[in-house]
Design a protein around this motif. Structure first.
Motif, PDB file in Angstrom:
ATOM      1  N   ASP A 300       0.845  -1.023   0.186  1.00  0.00           N
ATOM      2  CA  ASP A 300      -0.174   0.323   0.087  1.00  0.00           C
ATOM      3  C   ASP A 300       0.801   1.555  -0.035  1.00  0.00           C
ATOM      4  N   THR A 301       0.333   2.421  -1.027  1.00  0.00           N
ATOM      5  CA  THR A 301       1.284   2.979  -0.612  1.00  0.00           C
ATOM      6  C   THR A 301       1.019   4.677  -0.189  1.00  0.00           C
ATOM      7  N   GLU A 302      -0.283   4.166   1.268  1.00  0.00           N
ATOM      8  CA  GLU A 302      -0.678   4.991   1.875  1.00  0.00           C
ATOM      9  C   GLU A 302      -0.766   4.257   2.880  1.00  0.00           C
ATOM     10  N   ASP A 303      -0.395   4.980   4.199  1.00  0.00           N
ATOM     11  CA  ASP A 303      -0.765   4.787   5.618  1.00  0.00           C
ATOM     12  C   ASP A 303      -1.193   5.886   6.723  1.00  0.00           C
ATOM     13  N   PHE A 304      -3.088   4.878   6.630  1.00  0.00           N
ATOM     14  CA  PHE A 304      -4.126   5.847   7.257  1.00  0.00           C
ATOM     15  C   PHE A 304      -4.202   5.326   8.904  1.00  0.00           C
ATOM     16  N   THR A 305      -3.516   5.284   9.584  1.00  0.00           N
ATOM     17  CA  THR A 305      -3.193   4.431  11.198  1.00  0.00           C
ATOM     18  C   THR A 305      -2.038   5.314  11.715  1.00  0.00           C
ATOM     19  N   ALA A 306      -0.865   5.419  11.285  1.00  0.00           N
ATOM     20  CA  ALA A 306       0.342   6.410  11.452  1.00  0.00           C
ATOM     21  C   ALA A 306      -0.247   7.933  11.136  1.00  0.00           C
ATOM     22  N   SER A 307       0.558   8.250  12.396  1.00  0.00           N
ATOM     23  CA  SER A 307       0.606   9.760  12.495  1.00  0.00           C
ATOM     24  C   SER A 307       1.446  10.240  13.150  1.00  0.00           C
ATOM     25  N   THR A 308       1.941  11.691  12.844  1.00  0.00           N
ATOM     26  CA  THR A 308       3.039  12.263  13.507  1.00  0.00           C
ATOM     27  C   THR A 308       1.805  13.423  13.708  1.00  0.00           C
ATOM     28  N   PRO A 309       1.701  14.381  14.798  1.00  0.00           N
ATOM     29  CA  PRO A 309       1.176  16.063  15.538  1.00  0.00           C
ATOM     30  C   PRO A 309       1.386  16.852  13.755  1.00  0.00           C
ATOM     31  N   GLU A 310       2.990  16.951  13.311  1.00  0.00           N
ATOM     32  CA  GLU A 310       2.667  17.258  12.214  1.00  0.00           C
ATOM     33  C   GLU A 310       1.700  17.255  11.090  1.00  0.00           C
ATOM     34  N   ARG A 311       1.787  16.174  10.684  1.00  0.00           N
ATOM     35  CA  ARG A 311       0.891  15.873   9.628  1.00  0.00           C
ATOM     36  C   ARG A 311      -0.940  15.967   9.811  1.00  0.00           C
ATOM     37  N   ASP A 312      -0.594  16.172  10.648  1.00  0.00           N
ATOM     38  CA  ASP A 312      -2.750  16.755  11.160  1.00  0.00           C
ATOM     39  C   ASP A 312      -2.892  18.200  10.801  1.00  0.00           C
ATOM     40  N   MET A 313      -1.111  18.285  10.537  1.00  0.00           N
ATOM     41  CA  MET A 313      -1.441  19.991   9.881  1.00  0.00           C
ATOM     42  C   MET A 313      -1.822  20.466   8.295  1.00  0.00           C
ATOM     43  N   PRO A 314      -2.401  20.695   7.599  1.00  0.00           N
ATOM     44  CA  PRO A 314      -2.297  21.166   6.481  1.00  0.00           C
ATOM     45  C   PRO A 314      -1.096  21.801   6.168  1.00  0.00           C
ATOM     46  N   PRO A 315      -0.300  21.738   5.392  1.00  0.00           N
ATOM     47  CA  PRO A 315       0.907  21.828   4.466  1.00  0.00           C
ATOM     48  C   PRO A 315       0.770  23.097   3.747  1.00  0.00           C
ATOM     49  N   PRO A 316       1.379  23.677   3.072  1.00  0.00           N
ATOM     50  CA  PRO A 316       1.968  25.135   3.090  1.00  0.00           C
ATOM     51  C   PRO A 316       1.464  25.051   1.294  1.00  0.00           C
ATOM     52  N   VAL A 317       0.748  25.969   0.818  1.00  0.00           N
ATOM     53  CA  VAL A 317      -0.639  26.144  -1.076  1.00  0.00           C
ATOM     54  C   VAL A 317       0.807  27.159  -1.494  1.00  0.00           C
ATOM     55  N   SER A 318       0.277  27.041  -2.856  1.00  0.00           N
ATOM     56  CA  SER A 318       0.821  27.996  -3.178  1.00  0.00           C
ATOM     57  C   SER A 318      -0.325  28.715  -3.915  1.00  0.00           C
ATOM     58  N   ILE A 319      -0.567  30.140  -3.731  1.00  0.00           N
ATOM     59  CA  ILE A 319      -1.330  30.866  -4.543  1.00  0.00           C
ATOM     60  C   ILE A 319      -1.599  31.423  -5.504  1.00  0.00           C
ATOM     61  N   GLN A 320      -2.530  32.149  -6.467  1.00  0.00           N
ATOM     62  CA  GLN A 320      -2.372  33.265  -7.402  1.00  0.00           C
ATOM     63  C   GLN A 320      -3.468  34.250  -7.680  1.00  0.00           C
ATOM     64  N   PRO A 321      -3.533  35.004  -6.437  1.00  0.00           N
ATOM     65  CA  PRO A 321      -4.410  36.092  -5.323  1.00  0.00           C
ATOM     66  C   PRO A 321      -4.980  36.825  -7.015  1.00  0.00           C
ATOM     67  N   TYR A 322      -4.796  37.458  -7.399  1.00  0.00           N
ATOM     68  CA  TYR A 322      -5.190  37.856  -8.836  1.00  0.00           C
ATOM     69  C   TYR A 322      -5.491  37.433 -10.014  1.00  0.00           C
ATOM     70  N   GLY A 323      -4.858  35.711 -10.490  1.00  0.00           N
ATOM     71  CA  GLY A 323      -5.707  35.196 -11.370  1.00  0.00           C
ATOM     72  C   GLY A 323      -3.716  34.863 -12.493  1.00  0.00           C
ATOM     73  N   PRO A 324      -4.021  34.512 -13.067  1.00  0.00           N
ATOM     74  CA  PRO A 324      -2.662  33.900 -13.905  1.00  0.00           C
ATOM     75  C   PRO A 324      -2.354  35.105 -14.853  1.00  0.00           C
ATOM     76  N   ARG A 325      -1.104  34.917 -14.416  1.00  0.00           N
ATOM     77  CA  ARG A 325      -0.318  36.540 -15.627  1.00  0.00           C
ATOM     78  C   ARG A 325      -0.006  36.222 -17.246  1.00  0.00           C
ATOM     79  N   TYR A 326       0.082  34.360 -17.304  1.00  0.00           N
ATOM     80  CA  TYR A 326       0.273  33.876 -18.473  1.00  0.00           C
ATOM     81  C   TYR A 326      -0.779  34.085 -19.528  1.00  0.00           C
ATOM     82  N   ARG A 327      -0.719  34.491 -20.770  1.00  0.00           N
ATOM     83  CA  ARG A 327      -2.447  34.537 -22.304  1.00  0.00           C
ATOM     84  C   ARG A 327      -2.548  33.193 -22.042  1.00  0.00           C
TER      85      ARG A 327
END
Length: 877
Positions: A300-327
C-alpha cells in the motif's frame, strides 16, 4: 523505477499476451464533449486577457471529432479497408490522427504569410493475409474530404521504406484462450507451489493468479515468450511486486494457433522440459519449495493509521490571488508568458509536444517533444534477464490521464483536455495537461553589498502532463524561466518491477537481518527487500527531439572545452620563474553528425550557435545545452548492442545526438511500432546518422535523453519517489542576448538603509563611507529584518531606502476553498458514470501491451469507463 505493463483485467486466471494484442482489439467506450471541470479556478474567469488570441491558426492542432468522423466516413465510402474485419469482428482501423505538416510549409505560413498547410490524417490499419496480420500505415488528405482527397501509403517518414510491420499473431482471442488454459491445466502445480490457481470464470477472485510475459524473440512474425505467475488476483495495485518464481515458455513459430506449443518450465533455478517433468520433480523427496511472495499492507502506498502531530496540520500551498499572468488561447492551444510564446499539440504515441517556441517573437525552437521512452532490465531469471519496454507502443498520449488538482499541480493551475480518435470513436482524457506559474523556494538573484541588499523572486512557467504507463507514472515538465532558459524535466513514480527472490520455505521464517543469500549472483542485479522479493536494476532512457532555430536555421554546435594549460607570461617573472599552471577554453565545432556524451567533470560546454549572428559585443549568439536539476546527469543505456532491442533504439547509446534536420523524411528518432519489428524497425535511428552529413551552418535537430540508472532499494517499496528519480536538460541563453533579460521582468526589492550621515556618494576607486564594510552589512541586515517584520506599510513606502520593482500584493487576498482543498467529485463521478479519464486510471491500468499484457474479461477499463465492446480483455493500449 520500473515501467511494467501489467494490464488491469481482473480475471483471476489472467495470462499475458503479445505486442499486437493492443492493436487488434478496438476501444469502445462512452465519450462526451470536452467540458470545463467543476473545480476550475474562478480566477480564470477574471483573467485580464480572456480575449487573448493566437497570432495564427495552430497548424499542429489534433483532428477534432468532426474531422476524424469525416475521415472515417470517407474511408467507408471510398476504400476497402473495412471489408476485412480484425480479430473476431473488431474494426481493423486502429488509429486516426493528424499527420503533422512539414516544417517548410509551416515556416512559410507563420513567417511569410504563406497559405496554411493542408491537413492530412495518418491511419493505422490491421490487414490480414491468410494467417498473417500486418499493421499498415496510410495518409489521407487533404482534409476536409473532397474530390481531391486521396489515400496513400505512408512511407516518406519511415527510413525502412515500408509502411507496415508484421504482427506475430492474427487472432488475439485465440492466443488469450490458449494462454489462459496453461494456468488452468497446471492448477495442481500452482496450488502446491504458490498456494493459488488461475480462475478464468471469476474475474473478481481476490486469490486468483495472473501471468506476465517477456518476449524472448520477435522476428518475422514469430515469437517466443517467457511467462511468469504473479499473484494473487487483479485488484492489487502492487502487482509488479508479486512475482512468484514459476515460469513457462511459449513458442509461436507462426501466426497460426495450430503451430503454438508450450516449452520448458523453470522453477528454483532448474529448467524442466515440460510440466510433466516438473510434476515428477515435485513428487521427489528432495524437492525444495520456495517462499510464496504474498500481498499485504506492505504494497500500500498510504498509511491511514500512523501519524505525527505535524501530519495533522495542512501543508503550505501556492496561490495566485489576482489571477494568472500568462495568456492562453484555448481554441488554438497557444500560450504567451513573459516574452515566451508557443503552440502545443498532442499525439497518441508521443504525448505532448511544443511548437514554434519564441522569445520576444524570435523563434528559438521549432519543435520540442517526446520521441520514445525505453526501460531495459537485467536479471538472473527468465523474466528479468531480457525485459525491456518501448512505451510509445502503449500510447503515452492516450495515457495522459486526469491530473488531480492541488496535488499534481498547484490549486491555481489551469487544465486542458487530451482527445484522440480510435476505431471510429472519440475519447477524451479530461484535464490531462496543466499550466501554472510558480515561484521557487530560492531567489532568481540576490546580492548583499556594503550598503544595500537586492533580491529577486524566481518565478517560472510550467506546462505539465503525466503519462501512466502500466505501474509507472511519468511526469513531463516543460519549464520556462525569466532569463530565456527552457528546461525539460522528467520525474517518475510508481511500483518497481520486482524479481522473485528464491529462498526455500524451510529456512525462511523472515527476520531481520535477512538470512544469507543462497545465490551469490543475486546482488549482481538488485537487493532483497521482502521475504521473496528482489529489486531489479534497469536503465530508463527517455528520448526527446529539439529542433533548434537560433537566429534562423544556419546553426553550428560548438564544443567549448575547459582544459588545463601551462604557459609562460613575461610579467610573471621573477615570482614565477617557469610555467604557470592555469586553464583556458578550446573551441571545436562539431562538423559531422554524431552522438555526444556529457563530459567528465562538466569539462565541456555544448553550444548551439548562430555563426552569422553576434550580439552587440561581437560574440556569437548561442544557446547552451547542459544537464539540469535532478539526480546526476541523465543516463544513456548501459547495455551495449542489446540483444533484446535489436535495431529499435540506437539513440539510447549516447546522451545526445547532433543531426542535420530532414523534417520531411526524418520527423523523429523512433516509431511506436518499432517494438513489433525490433530487428528491422520502421524507423532505424542508426541509418539517420550513418551518412555523417555535414552539420556546420545547417538546420540542426538535437536528440537528447533523460532518465537514469535505477537500482531500486528498500526505499522504493512500495513506490519510487519522484525527487529520487528526476532528471532534466536545460537550454540556456549564452551570449544570445546583450545582457540578462530577466532584469526587465524581475520582481523583488532593493534595500538601501544607510544612516543619513552615511548617505555619501562613493567615488570611483575609493570608499566614501564612514562605516566599515562589515558594520554596513550588519546595518543592512538589521534594517531588512525590521522592514520584513513590519511589512510594506505606508511608512516604508515613503522611505526612499526601499525600492520595489515589479507589482506587489497591496490589498487583502481572499483564497477560495477550492484552491486550498480541491473538489474531487469530478473524478468520483467519472468512476460511476463511465466517462473517461477518471480516478480509477491508476487503480486498474497497471500494465498491458507488448511485453506485459495481463488478460481477462474485466468489464471496467483502466480509464474508469465501461468497456462495452470488449468481452475478451482490455487490450487497446
Amino acid at each position: 523505477m520500473a515501467s511494467w505493463r501489467l494490464l488491469g483485467l481482473s480475471i483471476s486466471a489472467a495470462v499475458i499476451l503479445c505486442s499486437l494484442a493492443y492493436l487488434l482489439l478496438l476501444s469502445a467506450s462512452t465519450s462526451g464533449p470536452i467540458r470545463q471541470p467543476p473545480f476550475y479556478s474562478s480566477a480564470s474567469s477574471k483573467h485580464p486577457h480572456r480575449h487573448f488570441q493566437a497570432p495564427a491558426e495552430n497548424p499542429w492542432t489534433e483532428l477534432d471529432e468532426a474531422e476524424a468522423s469525416q475521415v472515417y466516413i470517407w474511408l467507408h465510402e471510398n476504400t476497402n479497408i473495412f471489408n476485412s474485419t480484425g480479430a473476431r469482428g473488431s474494426s481493423p482501423l486502429n488509429l486516426i490522427e493528424l499527420l503533422r505538416p512539414n516544417k517548410s510549409s509551416v515556416v512559410d505560413y507563420l513567417d511569410h504569410n504563406g497559405p496554411i498547410p493542408d491537413r492530412w490524417a495518418r491511419l493505422s490499419v490491421v490487414e490480414t493475409k491468410d494467417d498473417d496480420a500486418f499493421i499498415v500505415e496510410y495518409m489521407v488528405g487533404p482534409l476536409p474530404p473532397s474530390n481531391e482527397t486521396q489515400i496513400l501509403p505512408l512511407t516518406y517518414c519511415h527510413n525502412s521504406g515500408r509502411n507496415y510491420v508484421q504482427s506475430p499473431i492474427s487472432d488475439v482471442f485465440a492466443l488469450l484462450e490458449w494462454a489462459l488454459s496453461i494456468g488452468e491445466d497446471a492448477s495442481d502445480v500452482t496450488l502446491d507451489l504458490l498456494g493459488a490457481k488461475t480462475n478464468r470464470h471469476d474475474p473478481d477472485d481476490p486469490n486468483g493468479l495472473v501471468m506476465g510475459s517477456r518476449p524472448a524473440l520477435i522476428d518475422s512474425g514469430r515469437m517466443v515468450h517467457w511467462l511468469e505467475f504473479f499473484g494473487p488476483g487483479m485488484k492489487s495495485d502492487g502487482r509488479s511486486l508479486l512475482p512468484q518464481g514459476l515460469y513457462v515458455k511459449l513458442n509461436l513459430p507462426s501466426a497460426s494457433p495450430e503451430t503454438w506449443t508450450t516449452g520448458e518450465w523453470f522453477y528454483n533455478g532448474i529448467l524442466y522440459d515440460n510440466v510433466t517433468m516438473l510434476r515428477g520433480a515435485m513428487a521427489s523427496p528432495g524437492f525444495e519449495r520456495l517462499t510464496v511472495n504474498e500481498d499485504g499492507a506492505w504494497t500500500d502506498t498510504e498509511d491511514f493509521t500512523a501519524s505525527t502531530p505535524e501530519r495533522d496540520m495542512p501543508p503550505p500551498v501556492s496561490i495566485q490571488p489576482y489571477g494568472p499572468r500568462y495568456r492562453l488561447d484555448r481554441s488554438e492551444n497557444y500560450l504567451s508568458w513573459m516574452g515566451f510564446s508557443f503552440y502545443f499539440s498532442t499525439s497518441q504515441a508521443t504525448a505532448l509536444s511544443l511548437f514554434d517556441i519564441r522569445y520576444n517573437n524570435s523563434r528559438i525552437i521549432y519543435q520540442l517533444g517526446l520521441q520514445e521512452a525505453l526501460a531495459h532490465y537485467a536479471g538472473v531469471e527468465p523474466m528479468q534477464s531480457g525485459l525491456h519496454f518501448l512505451d510509445t507502443f502503449f500510447g503515452m498520449g492516450k495515457m495522459m490521464f486526469s491530473l488531480v488538482p492541488g496535488l499534481d499541480c498547484p490549486g491555481h493551475a489551469e487544465y486542458m483536455d487530451m482527445s484522440y480518435h480510435r476505431g471510429g470513436k472519440m475519447y477524451t482524457n479530461r484535464n490531462a495537461i496543466c499550466v501554472f506559474e510558480y515561484t521557487s523556494d530560492a531567489p532568481l538573484q540576490r546580492h548583499t553589498s556594503a550598503f544595500s541588499a537586492t533580491v529577486s523572486r524566481n518565478t517560472y512557467l510550467v506546462v505539465r502532463s503525466v503519462s501512466t504507463v502500466g505501474n509507472y507514472d511519468y511526469t513531463i515538465d516543460y519549464i520556462f524561466y525569466l532569463d530565456g532558459s527552457v528546461e525539460v524535466k522528467l520525474r517518475a513514480s510508481g511500483y518497481i518491477f520486482g524479481a522473485f527472490h528464491a529462498e526455500p520455505r524451510s529456512s525462511t521464517s523472515f527476520s531481520f537481518p535477512p538470512l544469507p543469500q543462497r545465490d551469490s549472483s543475486a546482488n549482481e542485479y538488485g537487493y532483497r527487500v521482502h521475504p521473496a522479493l528482489h529489486t531489479s536494476m534497469h536503465d530508463h532512457v527517455v528520448n526527446f527531439r529539439a529542433d533548434f532555430d537560433i537566429c534562423g536555421t544556419a546553426n553550428t554546435v560548438v564544443r567549448t572545452s575547459i582544459e588545463p594549460l601551462q604557459r609562460t607570461y613575461h610579467w610573471d617573472r621573477p615570482e614565477v620563474p617557469g610555467l604557470r599552471n592555469t586553464m583556458h577554453m578550446v573551441h571545436r565545432p562539431v562538423t559531422h553528425e554524431t552522438g555526444l556524451d556529457w563530459p567528465k567533470n562538466s569539462g565541456e560546454m555544448y553550444l548551439i550557435t548562430a555563426p552569422n549572428d553576434t550580439n552587440k559585443w561581437g560574440e556569437t549568439r548561442a544557446y547552451r545545452i547542459l544537464p539540469g536539476t535532478g539526480m546526476g546527469n541523465p543516463a544513456r543505456l548501459t547495455i551495449v548492442n542489446s540483444t533484446a532491442l535489436g535495431a529499435s533504439a540506437p539513440w539510447s547509446s549516447s546522451d545526445l545526438w547532433i543531426l542535420r534536420n530532414h523534417p520531411s523524411t526524418e520527423p523523429g528518432s523512433a516509431h511506436h511500432l518499432n517494438a513489433l519489428e525490433p530487428l528491422s524497425p520502421l524507423v532505424d535511428f542508426a541509418k539517420m546518422v550513418a551518412d555523417r552529413e555535414v552539420v556546420e551552418k545547417e538546420d540542426l535537430v538535437v536528440y537528447f535523453n533523460l532518465g537514469g540508472h535505477h537500482v531500486p532499494s528498500s526505499q522504493d517499496i512500495p513506490n519510487t519517489l519522484m525527487h529520487t528519480s528526476a532528471s532534466s536538460v536545460v537550454f540556456m541563453p549564452f551570449n544570445y542576448f546583450d545582457e540578462d533579460v530577466s532584469k526587465a521582468v524581475r520582481q523583488g526589492v532593493r534595500v538601501d538603509r544607510r544612516p543619513k550621515k552615511e548617505n555619501i556618494v562613493v567615488a570611483a576607486g575609493g570608499v566614501g563611507a564612514e562605516l566599515d564594510g562589515e558594520a554596513a552589512k550588519e546595518e543592512v541586515r538589521r534594517s531588512s529584518n525590521r522592514a520584513a517584520r513590519s511589512g510594506p506599510t505606508e511608512k516604508s513606502k515613503e522611505d526612499d531606502g526601499v525600492s520595489w520593482f515589479g507589482a506587489r500584493y497591496t490589498t487583502p487576498v481572499l483564497v477560495s476553498e477550492a484552491m486550498l482543498s480541491p473538489d474531487l467529485s469530478h473524478y468520483m463521478k467519472e468512476r460511476d458514470d463511465g466517462e473517461q479519464g477518471g480516478w480509477k486510471t491508476v487503480r486498474n491500468n497497471v500494465g498491458g501491451g507488448l511485453y506485459g499484457l495481463f488478460v481477462g474479461k474485466e468489464r471496467e477499463g483502466g480509464r474508469g469507463h465501461q468497456r462495452d465492446g470488449d468481452d475478451g480483455g482490455r487490450l487497446d493500449w
